[in-house]
Design a protein around this motif. Structure first.
Motif, short mmCIF file in Angstrom:
data_model
loop_
_atom_site.label_atom_id
_atom_site.label_comp_id
_atom_site.label_asym_id
_atom_site.label_seq_id
_atom_site.Cartn_x
_atom_site.Cartn_y
_atom_site.Cartn_z
N TYR A 72 0.85 -1.20 0.00
CA TYR A 72 0.00 0.00 0.00
C TYR A 72 0.88 1.25 0.00
O TYR A 72 0.66 2.19 -0.77
N GLN A 73 1.90 1.25 0.86
CA GLN A 73 2.84 2.35 0.97
C GLN A 73 3.50 2.63 -0.38
O GLN A 73 3.59 3.76 -0.84
N VAL A 111 1.24 4.28 -2.98
CA VAL A 111 0.95 5.70 -2.76
C VAL A 111 2.19 6.55 -3.09
O VAL A 111 2.07 7.60 -3.71
N PRO A 162 3.13 5.41 -7.44
CA PRO A 162 2.03 4.72 -8.14
C PRO A 162 2.40 4.22 -9.53
O PRO A 162 2.00 3.12 -9.93
N GLN A 182 -6.28 5.79 -3.00
CA GLN A 182 -5.97 6.86 -2.05
C GLN A 182 -7.26 7.58 -1.64
O GLN A 182 -7.73 8.48 -2.33
N THR A 211 -9.93 9.74 0.82
CA THR A 211 -9.95 10.85 1.76
C THR A 211 -11.40 11.10 2.17
O THR A 211 -12.32 10.76 1.43
N VAL A 270 -11.88 10.17 -3.51
CA VAL A 270 -10.60 9.56 -3.88
C VAL A 270 -9.75 10.66 -4.49
O VAL A 270 -10.22 11.44 -5.31
N LYS A 271 -8.46 10.73 -4.08
CA LYS A 271 -7.64 11.86 -4.53
C LYS A 271 -6.63 11.52 -5.63
O LYS A 271 -5.92 12.39 -6.09
N TRP A 313 -7.15 5.47 -10.24
CA TRP A 313 -6.79 4.05 -10.20
C TRP A 313 -7.13 3.49 -11.58
O TRP A 313 -7.93 4.07 -12.32
#
Length: 635
Positions: free
Chosen positions: A15-16, A19, A22, A429, A431, A451-452, A455
C-alpha cells in the motif's frame, strides 16, 4: 504471476509503495500481461477536466489475456461450470480451449453480420455461457458491449439502445427464472419500435418460446454461427479504447452510460480478484451476480478468466426450487470462494438453519459480499452457519464507476469487523471531506468519501456526455473523485460505508435513481406529483417509499396504488416497483419549490419526532398530514 499479497505487513508495504510510487507500482503489475506494444507512460491525469489515461499508447487485447495466453498451460482446465435454473437440466462444463473456440466462432459471426471495431452491441440475455461469450467476442473484435439486465422493461432497453446508438442486439427467446418463464425477445421487439440504429438481432434459443423473427433483421444464434469456426485474430486495442458501456441509474431520470476502457480495467480486475479472494490455481470461484451488473462483468467474466480461474455461472435464483439451492450448488462444485449480495443472505437467513442441514459446505475458504454494506446480524449468520466460523468474510465496497473493488479486507489477511469494509486496497488513495471540502484527518471522523488519485479501472466518461461525468463525479469537490457515499473512519482507521448522500436508493444492491422512479410514477394519468425516498428494509437493505399526489375521484386508493406499481414495472422493470405508496394531499416543499426529502425519509423510517429546521417550508402543516397517513398505513 501478478502481485499476490500474503501477509498483513505485506499489505501495508505494498500500500505504501502504491501511494509513494504509483507509476512504478502499477507498471510492475501491468508487465505481467501480454501487450502487443508497451505503454509510453503509466498514467496521465487531471481531475479538473476530468481526463484520466492509463498505460498511455499501450496496445493489447483483453481476450488474448483471458483466453489465448492460458492455452499454452491450461487448455484443458475448466473455465466455466454452468449451473442451470432447473437442477434437473444438465449442467455444462467449458474448458479454456472450448471457450477460446466458441469466442472466436462468435467473433467471426459478429464480423460476418457487419459489426466493426467501435460499434456498440447491446446484450440482453439470461445467465448462460453465451452471454459471456458474446461479451468476449465483442472485446475480441473491438466492438463495445453494453449489457442490459434482462429484467428491464422495453422502455428502459430502448433508452439504452438510443443513448449509445447500438448497431446490434443479442438476446434470447426467453429466460427461466425460478418457476417462471420470462419472454425476452418480445421485449426487444417492443423496444425496437422506438429505436432506429439497430440493424441485426441475434437470438439464442433457450426456452423454446414462440417468437417473431423479422426478415432481414433477426437471426437465430445457432444458425448465425454456422460456418464461422476457426481462429479470429484479436484486434489491437489502445489501452484507452472503449471496452464497454454499462448504464447505471443517476439522481436525474436519464440513465448514465459509464464508460470503461481496455488496459486499466484489465490490470485492476485481475489484481483485485486474485488478492481480495486469495484465489489459488485450482480453486472454484462462484459469484452469484448477474452479468447485467458491474459485479458480473468484473467478477464473473473478466477478473476470473484473466486469472485463468474456474468459475461457476448460475442461471437460477437462491430460493428455487427450494431455499437450499445455494448450498446445493456449493457442495456440487466444491466451491472455494463464494461472492453474493447481503440481500440474498438476509432472504436465506429468514428460512433459518434447516435448509443448510445435510450440506457440508466444507470446501468453502472465503465468503464475500457485494452491492451494499452487510448488516451485523446477517454477517454473523453468514460467518457462523455458511462459513462454519472458519471462512473470512470480505465485505467489498465499490461501484459501477470504479470498475473493481476499492475497499475490502484481503481474505484471511486483514482482520475483519462486521459491517466494515475495512481498508482501501493498494493504489486507492481515499480521503474524507466535510461538506465544505475540508479534509478530515485522523481517525473517528465521518463525512463524504472521495478519492484523490486515479486508479486503473475508474470510469473515463459518461457516454456521449462528458460534462455530465464532470458534474456528477468531479464538481462537488474540486480535484477529487466524489463517490456519492457517506463514510465513517473509526478509531482503527477502518472504513464503514453509511450509504448514499444523493438521491439514489440501493435496492438489493441495485442502484435506483429517485428521479427515474418518480418519472415512471408520474406517467400514470391520475398522478399529479410524486416524491420517492429509500427506507430501511429488512431483506432488501433499502425499500422504495413513494409519496404520491393523485386524483382518486373515480377509483379506490387500493386500485390506484396497484396501477401505479404496474406502471413503474412496465416502464423500468419489476426491480423498481415501490414497496410502499402513500397517497398524500401535498409534499413538504421549501418556498423555492424544493421537496425536503430528508423529512420524507425520516417519516418513511418511522422517525416522526425531530425534523430539524422546517422554517423554510411553504406549508409546515403538510408534514403533520403525511405523518398521520403514514401512521395509519403502519397500523
Amino acid at each position: 504471476m501478478n502481485l499476490k499479497i500474503q501477509t498483513l505487513s505485506g499489505y501495508f508495504h505494498e500500500y505504501q509503495k502504491s501511494v509513494l510510487e504509483p507509476e512504478k507500482f502499477w507498471g510492475r503489475i501491468a508487465e505481467t500481461f501480454h501487450w502487443k506494444k508497451k505503454w509510453d507512460n503509466v498514467v496521465d491525469w487531471n481531475f479538473e477536466e476530468p481526463s484520466v489515461k492509463w498505460f498511455v499508447n499501450g496496445k493489447m487485447n483483453i481476450t488474448e489475456n483471458m483466453l489465448d495466453r492460458h492455452l499454452f498451460t491450461s487448455a484443458d482446465k475448466t473455465a466455466i461450470l454452468w449451473e442451470p435454473n432447473d437442477p434437473n437440466e444438465a449442467h455444462r462444463t467449458i474448458t479454456y480451449q472450448e471457450l477460446y473456440d466458441l469466442v472466436c466462432q462468435f467473433s467471426n459471426t459478429l464480423k460476418a453480420q457487419g459489426v466493426e471495431k467501435g460499434d456498440r452491441v447491446i446484450i440482453y440475455m439470461p445467465m448462460v455461457p453465451e452471454a459471456a461469450i458474446a461479451m468476449m467476442a465483442c472485446a475480441r473484435i473491438g466492438a463495445v458491449h453494453s449489457v442490459v439486465f434482462a429484467g428491464f422493461s422495453s422502455t428502459a432497453l430502448a433508452d439504452r439502445i438510443n443513448d449509445c446508438q447500438a448497431k446490434m442486439v443479442i438476446t434470447s427467446d426467453g429466460n427461466f427464472r425460478g418457476a417462471k418463464k420470462i419472454p425476452v425477445k418480445s421485449v426487444v421487439d417492443e423496444a425496437l419500435e422506438n429505436t432506429t440504429s439497430v440493424e441485426k438481432v441475434i437470438t439464442l434459443k433457450r426456452t423454446g418460446e414462440e417468437v417473431t423473427m423479422k426478415e432481414g433483421r433477426d437471426l437465430w444464434w445457432h444458425e448465425a454461427i454456422q460456418g464461422n469456426e476457426g481462429p479470429c485474430p484479436a484486434e489491437a486495442m489502445d489501452s484507452e479504447d472503449m471496452l464497454f458501456i454499462l448504464y447505471t441509474s443517476g439522481s436525474t431520470g436519464k440513465p448514465k452510460g459509464v464508460v470503461h476502457t481496455c488496459g486499466g480495467y484489465m490490470v485492476y480486475t485481475h489484481f483485485t480478484f486474485t488478492n481480495v479472494f486469495q484465489y489459488q490455481a485450482d480453486d472454484i470461484f462462484w459469484c452469484s451476480a448477474d452479468v447485467g451488473w458491474i459485479t458480473g462483468h468484473s467478477y464473473i467474466v473478466y477478473g476470473p478468466l484473466l486469472a485463468g480461474a474456474s468459475m461457476v455461472m448460475f442461471e437460477g435464483v437462491p430460493t428455487y426450487p427450494g431455499p437450499d439451492r445455494f448450498w446445493q450448488v456449493i457442495d456440487k462444485y466444491k466451491v472455494n470462494q463464494f461472492y453474493t449480495a447481503p440481500t440474498a443472505i438476509r432472504a436465506l437467513q429468514a428460512f433459518g438453519q434447516e435448509p443448510l442441514e445435510g450440506y457440508s459446505l466444507s470446501s468453502l475458504k472465503v465468503l464475500g459480499t457485494v452491492g451494499e454494506p452487510i448488516n451485523e446480524e446477517a454477517w454473523h449468520w453468514y460467518h457462523a452457519f455458511v462459513g462454519k466460523g472458519k471462512c473470512p468474510i470480505v465485505d467489498t465496497w465499490w461501484q459501477t464507476e470504479t470498475g473493481g473493488i476499492m475497499i475490502s479486507p484481503i481474505a484471511g489477511i486483514t482482520p475483519t469487523k462486521p459491517s466494515y469494509a475495512t481498508l482501501p486496497l493498494p493504489g486507492i488513495q481515499l480521503t474524507i471531506l466535510d461538506d465544505q471540502g475540508n479534509e478530515l484527518k485522523g481517525n473517528s471522523v465521518e463525512g463524504n468519501l472521495c478519492v484523490k488519485f486515479p486508479w486503473p479501472s475508474m470510469l473515463r466518461t459518461t457516454y456521449g456526455d462528458h460534462d455530465r461525468c464532470k458534474q456528477v463525479y468531479f464538481s462537488m469537490f474540486k480535484g477529487y473523485y466524489f463517490t456519492g457515499d457517506g463514510v465513517k473512519r473509526d478509531e482503527d482507521g477502518y472504513y464503514r460505508i453509511l450509504g448514499r448522500v444523493d438521491d439514489v436508493i440501493n435496492v438489493s444492491g441495485h442502484r435506483m435513481g429517485t428521479a427515474e422512479v418518480e418519472n415512471a410514477i408520474n406517467e400514470h394519468p391520475k398522478v399529479v406529483e410524486s416524491a420517492v425516498v429509500g427506507y430501511d428494509h429488512e431483506i432488501k437493505g433499502q425499500g422504495i417509499y413513494a409519496y404520491v399526489i393523485a386524483d382518486t375521484t373515480d377509483r379506490t386508493e387500493e386500485n390506484l396504488i396497484k396501477e401505479i406499481k404496474l406502471t413503474v414495472s412496465n416502464i423500468i422493470g419489476p426491480i423498481a416497483r415501490p414497496d410502499k405508496i402513500q397517497i398524500v394531499t401535498g409534499l413538504p416543499k421549501t418556498r423555492s419549490g424544493k421537496i425536503m426529502r430528508r423529512i420524507l425519509r425520516k417519516i418513511a423510517n418511522g422517525e416522526v419526532s425531530n425534523f430539524g429546521d422546517t422554517s423554510t417550508l411553504l406549508d409546515p402543516s403538510v408534514v403533520d398530514q403525511i405523518i398521520e397517513g403514514a401512521l395509519q398505513k403502519a397500523d
